[in-house]
Design a protein around this motif. Structure first.
Motif, PDB file in Angstrom:
ATOM      1  N   ALA A 118      -0.305   3.260   6.052  1.00 36.58           N
ATOM      2  CA  ALA A 118      -0.682   2.852   4.702  1.00 36.58           C
ATOM      3  C   ALA A 118      -1.977   3.562   4.341  1.00 36.58           C
ATOM      4  O   ALA A 118      -2.807   3.831   5.206  1.00 36.58           O
ATOM      5  N   ALA A 174       0.858  -1.185   0.000  1.00 35.89           N
ATOM      6  CA  ALA A 174       0.000   0.000   0.000  1.00 35.89           C
ATOM      7  C   ALA A 174       0.891   1.230   0.000  1.00 35.89           C
ATOM      8  O   ALA A 174       1.992   1.217   0.553  1.00 35.89           O
ATOM      9  N   LYS A 176      -5.117   4.282   1.099  1.00 33.78           N
ATOM     10  CA  LYS A 176      -5.712   3.969  -0.194  1.00 33.78           C
ATOM     11  C   LYS A 176      -5.493   5.143  -1.142  1.00 33.78           C
ATOM     12  O   LYS A 176      -5.339   6.275  -0.706  1.00 33.78           O
TER      13      LYS A 176
END
Length: 104
Positions: free
Chosen positions: A79, A70, A81
């Motif tokens: 981490a 990630a 998105k």
């Protein structure tokens, strides 16, 4: 547009190298990436006197699935998105948690 690119700082989210950070050195077809210093294996290399290569056991970085890494967000130090949006006719990657663009 891919969510991961060469040079991105990533964190490993699963596997034996979990929680380690590194930089992507190559993005391969089939959703695999090579991360510097991650997923090291020992390979037995045969000597080749024609090219001057010495034989022995060498450490080599092997590909890791892109789903197991990630993008690392330095602001939150976690981490994160990644999303893609269009700004002024150009696709831009951004962190989903903060909404800020990923510096490429």
């Amino acid at each position: 547009m891919n969510r991961l690119k060469k040079g991105d700082e990533v964190i490993i989210i699963t596997g034996r190298d979990k929680a380690k950070k590194g930089s992507i050195s190559a993005v391969l077809s089939g959703d695999k990436v090579i991360v510097d210093g991650i997923n090291l294996v020992k390979k037995h290399v045969k000597a080749n006197p024609m090219t001057g290569e010495q034989g022995g056991i060498v450490s080599k970085e092997m590909p890791i699935a892109a789903s197991n890494v990630a993008l690392y967000n330095p602001e939150t130090q976690k981490a994160d998105k990644v999303g893609v949006r269009v700004e002024d006719g150009v696709k831009v990657r951004f962190f989903k948690s903060t909404g800020k663009a990923v510096d490429a």
